[in-house]
Scaffold this motif. Structure first.
Motif, PDB file in Angstrom:
ATOM      1  N   ILE A 273       0.853  -1.198   0.000  1.00  0.00           N
ATOM      2  CA  ILE A 273       0.000   0.000   0.000  1.00  0.00           C
ATOM      3  C   ILE A 273       0.884   1.241   0.000  1.00  0.00           C
ATOM      4  CG2 ILE A 273      -1.705   1.338   1.295  1.00  0.00           C
ATOM      5  CD1 ILE A 273      -2.736  -1.275   2.450  1.00  0.00           C
ATOM      6  N   SER A 274       1.879   1.247   0.904  1.00  0.00           N
ATOM      7  CA  SER A 274       2.678   2.474   0.991  1.00  0.00           C
ATOM      8  C   SER A 274       3.480   2.704  -0.286  1.00  0.00           C
ATOM      9  CB  SER A 274       3.577   2.472   2.231  1.00  0.00           C
ATOM     10  OG  SER A 274       4.035   1.199   2.507  1.00  0.00           O
ATOM     11  N   ILE A 275       4.044   1.633  -0.841  1.00  0.00           N
ATOM     12  CA  ILE A 275       4.791   1.840  -2.091  1.00  0.00           C
ATOM     13  C   ILE A 275       3.845   2.289  -3.200  1.00  0.00           C
ATOM     14  CG2 ILE A 275       6.141   0.703  -3.897  1.00  0.00           C
ATOM     15  CD1 ILE A 275       7.674  -0.674  -1.931  1.00  0.00           C
ATOM     16  N   GLY A 276       2.667   1.670  -3.228  1.00  0.00           N
ATOM     17  CA  GLY A 276       1.677   2.045  -4.249  1.00  0.00           C
ATOM     18  C   GLY A 276       1.348   3.524  -4.166  1.00  0.00           C
ATOM     19  N   ILE A 277       1.115   4.003  -2.947  1.00  0.00           N
ATOM     20  CA  ILE A 277       0.750   5.414  -2.782  1.00  0.00           C
ATOM     21  C   ILE A 277       1.918   6.318  -3.172  1.00  0.00           C
ATOM     22  CG2 ILE A 277       0.155   7.185  -1.082  1.00  0.00           C
ATOM     23  CD1 ILE A 277      -1.594   5.109   0.294  1.00  0.00           C
ATOM     24  N   VAL A 278       3.122   5.933  -2.739  1.00  0.00           N
ATOM     25  CA  VAL A 278       4.294   6.744  -3.087  1.00  0.00           C
ATOM     26  C   VAL A 278       4.440   6.831  -4.612  1.00  0.00           C
ATOM     27  CG1 VAL A 278       6.812   6.834  -3.038  1.00  0.00           C
ATOM     28  CG2 VAL A 278       5.560   6.311  -0.968  1.00  0.00           C
ATOM     29  N   ILE A 657      11.041  -0.378   3.494  1.00  0.00           N
ATOM     30  CA  ILE A 657      11.247  -0.940   4.832  1.00  0.00           C
ATOM     31  C   ILE A 657       9.971  -1.641   5.291  1.00  0.00           C
ATOM     32  CG2 ILE A 657      11.626  -0.351   7.265  1.00  0.00           C
ATOM     33  CD1 ILE A 657      13.498   1.884   6.214  1.00  0.00           C
ATOM     34  N   SER A 658       8.824  -0.995   5.036  1.00  0.00           N
ATOM     35  CA  SER A 658       7.593  -1.658   5.469  1.00  0.00           C
ATOM     36  C   SER A 658       7.342  -2.917   4.662  1.00  0.00           C
ATOM     37  CB  SER A 658       6.388  -0.709   5.429  1.00  0.00           C
ATOM     38  OG  SER A 658       6.418   0.064   4.287  1.00  0.00           O
ATOM     39  N   LEU A 659       7.835  -2.910   3.422  1.00  0.00           N
ATOM     40  CA  LEU A 659       7.679  -4.114   2.607  1.00  0.00           C
ATOM     41  C   LEU A 659       8.506  -5.261   3.192  1.00  0.00           C
ATOM     42  CD1 LEU A 659       6.158  -4.775  -0.005  1.00  0.00           C
ATOM     43  CD2 LEU A 659       8.320  -4.580  -1.195  1.00  0.00           C
ATOM     44  N   VAL A 660       9.721  -4.939   3.598  1.00  0.00           N
ATOM     45  CA  VAL A 660      10.590  -5.967   4.181  1.00  0.00           C
ATOM     46  C   VAL A 660       9.970  -6.476   5.489  1.00  0.00           C
ATOM     47  CG1 VAL A 660      12.845  -6.385   5.220  1.00  0.00           C
ATOM     48  CG2 VAL A 660      12.684  -5.097   3.104  1.00  0.00           C
ATOM     49  N   SER A 752       5.192  -8.295  -4.648  1.00  0.00           N
ATOM     50  CA  SER A 752       4.640  -8.813  -3.397  1.00  0.00           C
ATOM     51  C   SER A 752       4.671 -10.339  -3.402  1.00  0.00           C
ATOM     52  CB  SER A 752       3.209  -8.303  -3.231  1.00  0.00           C
ATOM     53  OG  SER A 752       2.484  -9.148  -2.404  1.00  0.00           O
ATOM     54  N   THR A 753       4.273 -10.931  -4.535  1.00  0.00           N
ATOM     55  CA  THR A 753       4.240 -12.393  -4.617  1.00  0.00           C
ATOM     56  C   THR A 753       5.650 -12.955  -4.449  1.00  0.00           C
ATOM     57  OG1 THR A 753       2.472 -12.094  -6.201  1.00  0.00           O
ATOM     58  CG2 THR A 753       3.366 -14.302  -5.992  1.00  0.00           C
ATOM     59  N   ILE A 754       6.591 -12.358  -5.187  1.00  0.00           N
ATOM     60  CA  ILE A 754       7.953 -12.885  -5.121  1.00  0.00           C
ATOM     61  C   ILE A 754       8.512 -12.736  -3.707  1.00  0.00           C
ATOM     62  CG2 ILE A 754      10.317 -12.536  -5.938  1.00  0.00           C
ATOM     63  CD1 ILE A 754       9.104 -11.770  -8.638  1.00  0.00           C
ATOM     64  N   LEU A 755       8.320 -11.544  -3.111  1.00  0.00           N
ATOM     65  CA  LEU A 755       8.877 -11.315  -1.779  1.00  0.00           C
ATOM     66  C   LEU A 755       8.254 -12.240  -0.737  1.00  0.00           C
ATOM     67  CD1 LEU A 755       9.440  -7.488  -1.404  1.00  0.00           C
ATOM     68  CD2 LEU A 755      11.075  -9.305  -1.828  1.00  0.00           C
ATOM     69  N   THR A 756       6.935 -12.402  -0.787  1.00  0.00           N
ATOM     70  CA  THR A 756       6.323 -13.276   0.215  1.00  0.00           C
ATOM     71  C   THR A 756       6.763 -14.712   0.002  1.00  0.00           C
ATOM     72  OG1 THR A 756       4.365 -13.044  -1.122  1.00  0.00           O
ATOM     73  CG2 THR A 756       4.259 -12.095   1.055  1.00  0.00           C
ATOM     74  N   MET A 757       6.944 -15.083  -1.257  1.00  0.00           N
ATOM     75  CA  MET A 757       7.404 -16.458  -1.500  1.00  0.00           C
ATOM     76  C   MET A 757       8.808 -16.655  -0.943  1.00  0.00           C
ATOM     77  SD  MET A 757       5.814 -17.709  -5.102  1.00  0.00           S
ATOM     78  CE  MET A 757       6.392 -19.393  -4.949  1.00  0.00           C
TER      79      MET A 757
END
Ligand SMILES: Nc1ncnc2c1ncn2[C@@H]1O[C@H](COP(=O)(O)OP(=O)(O)OP(=O)(O)O)[C@@H](O)[C@H]1O
Length: 779
Positions: A273-278, A657-660, A752-757
């Protein structure tokens, strides 16, 4: 068919070694019902697990159909479990999020049996255990006995040679136990059944052979069997679970935990969400910047004028700017002032004009020229013909500060760029809208420029002979259609016998001359945006074409010829130096070289290309022969663009950072899920799943979670752009700043898919490594 030869299995925990199997040698017939009795902890389950390939023995050998298993690799054991073994556990070990029929199909799913065959076998197996009525139920909708039947059906579905039952009736009442025992006994006619039990009565009643265990050894065997030497007849079919099957399995699991799945996806979508908004904001701001850039460029075109300042001069050399030490000499040093030094005269000639005309139209389709040529204009004002002019100056003589500035900066000029065919250029269409009339179509079409309040310069109207008063309002149609006569030099000036030229005084006669061109005010144009105000000075504006036509016509006129030959002004007789002679000639239309050139590139990038092109002209030329341009817009470029990039990077770093963080969270959640599903992992392994398959199941789960959280994040970011835009609009007047680019959205879902995987892969690997025997013992 199956023989254990001196099998040992020791468990070491700390300093204590438990000899779970301490040299077990036993052989089994192809079809028989063997019950294993013994005290708790005597090693019964361990032996069952060794036979079933769930647990590896330490030493000895297990021979299946003449084949030693000493050299078995993991994949061999997986295939062995899947092909040859059926497990039945005391606690059924059904997978609760799958339907009964799917539970029964699971082993076949692992061995890649086709859908139809799988269904048929599963139905047959369920019929065999008497559950045809309950096929469409879920495990938790069944009684204990029924669940155990499902487990037996599952064990049978792949048609194994050996059925291993670990206290199958341990959790059942007597009546149900009898039914299950009958079923097992029935099966022993075609298979080898090895059953661990604590119940000697049941064992004696149903089993054909009883083996008693004590401290990891066989104490007694009621019907020993000696296996004959056999040739290796053993064959294995490898197992393999497709990613789709893994996805289905995980999807079902997630479906049973909808709330939790949603919360997990939501929590891990926060980074997205945050990256999307940025991204939405920065691309929106970029658009705004681009727009500002193009507006700035129309406001501040690249300008090449006769006299210009050299912007490349080093400001440190400037007179009076040297700081620091003071001179101790007793003399005064004489220096040219910085501004004088920086002054540069551009020798604009036909070559240069031709060079400019060759600028790639893709980079700049608007090039404007100003010429000092005077227009000989007459107008019929209420029946009386008067000389008039296009000028914003209060005194008609012209040459004011403002027009000098205009020729230096390109701002506030009266002639607009035209397309090659003389029609209104993109420049006019982009920056001005039509209030009345139309954009100019012919070179003789004149337009009146007004500002956003519809105001224009009063002098412009006074100078064409209108009786205008301050703050007076005029209807559009009073202005539109106004006609003026353009007289050629030869008709306008008369040569006196003294050789001097004077303007004719008989205006009516000149006005009636058929050679005249008629100029018409064809439109009233208003600036589109306040930021481009004063692009063209409010007042009358005409096309490049018109001035160049006038010059072309007057270049050969008598007065121009005479002026070219004379060092005196041919009208006043005063002596002229080179500079003033040149400008007098320009005034009379004697030179086709424009006084200044304005280039309006399409955007900043194109502007750079245009500047490169202009620089190329100066290459290898002496300083004095170089043509210098001024680029006011240039000073703003790096500031806005660079700043925006920097802000975006910082914001993306924070969002990253929030993504990580959310990735780590997914890792933790997957790990918990691994712990929760330990039993399921054991069951899958018992059914012949490879390590890879287990990893796949969890990878599939994180894949689903990743897609869900990506889609959710992008969705929320998209929705968030609406309130953000309305807040920004109320604060800054900028409309629709936040815009989520669909490509960015897609990339974010993929990321998102790759990172969560990735985050979930480590727990998935841990799951795959879990010891099946231990996993099955877990509660
Ligand atoms: N993973 C393990 N680590 C250490 N010791 C183990 C492990 N699994 C089994 N044991 C030990 O091995 C011995 C044999 O266990 P096993 O479960 O085979 O006995 P069992 O006869 O089946 O007992 P029960 O009838 O109570 O199920 C026990 O002493 C047990 O504590």
């Amino acid at each position: 068919m199956l023989e254990l030869k001196n099998i040992k299995k020791h468990y070491q925990v700390g300093d204590t070694v438990t000899k779970a199997l301490d040299g077990v040698s036993v052989a089994f017939r192809r079809q028989e019902f063997v019950a294993i009795l013994g005290a708790s902890g005597s090693g019964k389950t361990t032996m069952l697990n060794v036979i079933g390939g769930l647990d590896n023995y330490d030493s000895g050998d297990m021979v299946i159909d003449g084949k030693s298993t000493k050299t078995f690799k993991d994949s061999d054991w997986d295939a062995y479990r899947n092909n040859s073994i059926g497990f039945v556990f005391q606690s059924y070990n059904l997978i609760n999020h799958l339907g009964i029929i799917e539970n029964v199909e699971l082993g076949m799913t692992l061995s890649g049996v086709s859908k139809e065959v799988k269904r048929k076998h599963a139905e047959d197996a369920l019929k065999r255990v008497g559950l045809e009525q309950h096929m469409n139920k879920k495990p938790n909708q069944l009684s204990g006995g029924q669940m155990q039947r499902v487990a037996i059906a599952r064990a049978l579905a792949n048609d194994p040679d050996i059925l291993l039952c670990d206290e199958p009736t341990g959790a059942l009442d007597t009546e149900t136990s009898v039914q299950i025992m009958n079923l097992i006994k029935e099966l022993s006619k075609e298979k080898l059944i090895v059953m661990v039990t604590h119940n000697p009565e049941l064992a004696h009643e149903y089993a054909g052979r009883i083996i008693e265990f004590s401290d990891g050894r066989i104490k007694s065997d009621s019907k020993p069997h000696i296996e004959k030497e056999k040739k290796d007849q053993f064959q294995l079919k490898r197992t393999k679970m497709g990613f789709l099957t893994a996805l289905k399995l995980s999807f079902n699991n997630l479906r049973t935990k909808k709330g939790r799945t949603f919360l997990t996806a939501f929590a891990s979508s926060i980074g997205i969400i945050s990256i999307g908004i940025v991204l939405a904001l920065s691309s929106g701001f970029q658009k705004q910047i681009d727009q500002t850039q193009s507006e700035t460029l129309s406001k501040f075109p690249i300008t090449i004028s006769k006299v210009t300042t050299d912007q490349s001069k080093n400001p440190k050399d400037a007179l009076g700017s040297d700081k620091g030490s003071f001179s101790k000499t007793k003399e005064v040093t004489l220096k040219t002032s910085d501004s004088d030094k920086a002054q540069h005269t551009n020798n604009i000639n036909q070559d240069y004009v031709d060079y400019i005309k060759k600028i790639d139209p893709k980079l700049s389709n608007s090039i404007g020229y100003t010429r000092l040529v005077h227009m000989n204009l007459l107008r019929d004002v209420d029946g009386e013909v008067k000389p008039v002019s296009f000028s914003n100056d209060a005194n008609k003589s012209g040459g004011s500060m403002s027009s000098a500035m205009a020729s230096m900066t390109g701002v506030g000029v009266s002639s607009f760029p035209t397309n090659a065919d003389g029609s209104a250029s993109d420049f006019l269409k982009e920056n001005y809208s039509v209030l009345s009339g139309d954009y100019p179509k012919n070179e003789t079409d004149i337009v009146l420029i007004v500002d956003r309040n519809n105001s224009t310069n009063i002098n412009a109207l006074k100078n064409i002979g209108m009786d205008a008063k301050e703050n007076e309002t005029l209807a559009f149609d009073k202005i539109i259609g106004t006609k003026l006569s353009l007289i050629s030099n030869n008709d306008y000036y008369t040569k006196l016998p003294t050789g001097n030229f004077v303007p004719n005084q008989d205006y009516q006669k000149m006005y009636d001359n058929k050679n005249n061109k008629t100029l018409t005010v064809s439109g009233i144009l208003r600036v589109k945006s306040s930021s481009t105000m004063n692009l063209l000075a409010p007042g009358f504006a005409y096309s490049n074409e018109l001035t160049s036509k006038i010059v072309a016509e007057n270049e050969t006129s008598d007065i121009v010829k005479a002026q070219k030959d004379s060092q005196n002004n041919v009208m006043t007789g005063e002596a002229l130096d080179e500079m003033t002679k040149e400008s007098t000639l320009a005034y009379l239309g004697g030179t086709s070289i424009p006084n200044s050139i304005m280039i309006y590139p399409n955007n900043y990038k194109d502007k750079e290309a245009v500047l490169d092109y202009l620089d190329a002209f100066n290459k290898k030329k002496d300083k004095k022969d170089q043509i210098l341009y001024s680029d006011l817009a240039g000073t703003m470029t790096d500031l806005t663009g660079g700043l925006m990039d920097a802000i975006t990077y910082v914001l993306i770093a924070f969002a990253g950072i929030s993504l990580v963080t959310s990735m780590i969270m997914i890792g933790i959640i997957t790990y918990t899920s691994v712990l929760e599903r330990t039993k399921e992992i054991g069951v899958l392994k018992a059914l012949g799943a490879r390590k890879k398959d287990i990893t796949r199941v969890f990878d599939a789960e994180t894949c689903i979670l990743g897609i869900a959280s990506g889609a959710l994040g992008v969705g929320i970011a998209f929705l968030a752009t609406f309130p953000i835009n309305s807040i920004l609009y109320s604060m800054t007047d900028l409309k629709n700043v936040a815009q989520l680019n669909p490509i960015h959205a897609l990339v974010l879902v993929v990321v998102s898919t790759i990172l969560t995987m990735i985050g979930g892969h480590i727990p998935a690997k841990i799951a795959a490594k879990k010891d099946a025997a231990i996993a099955l013992r877990a509660d």
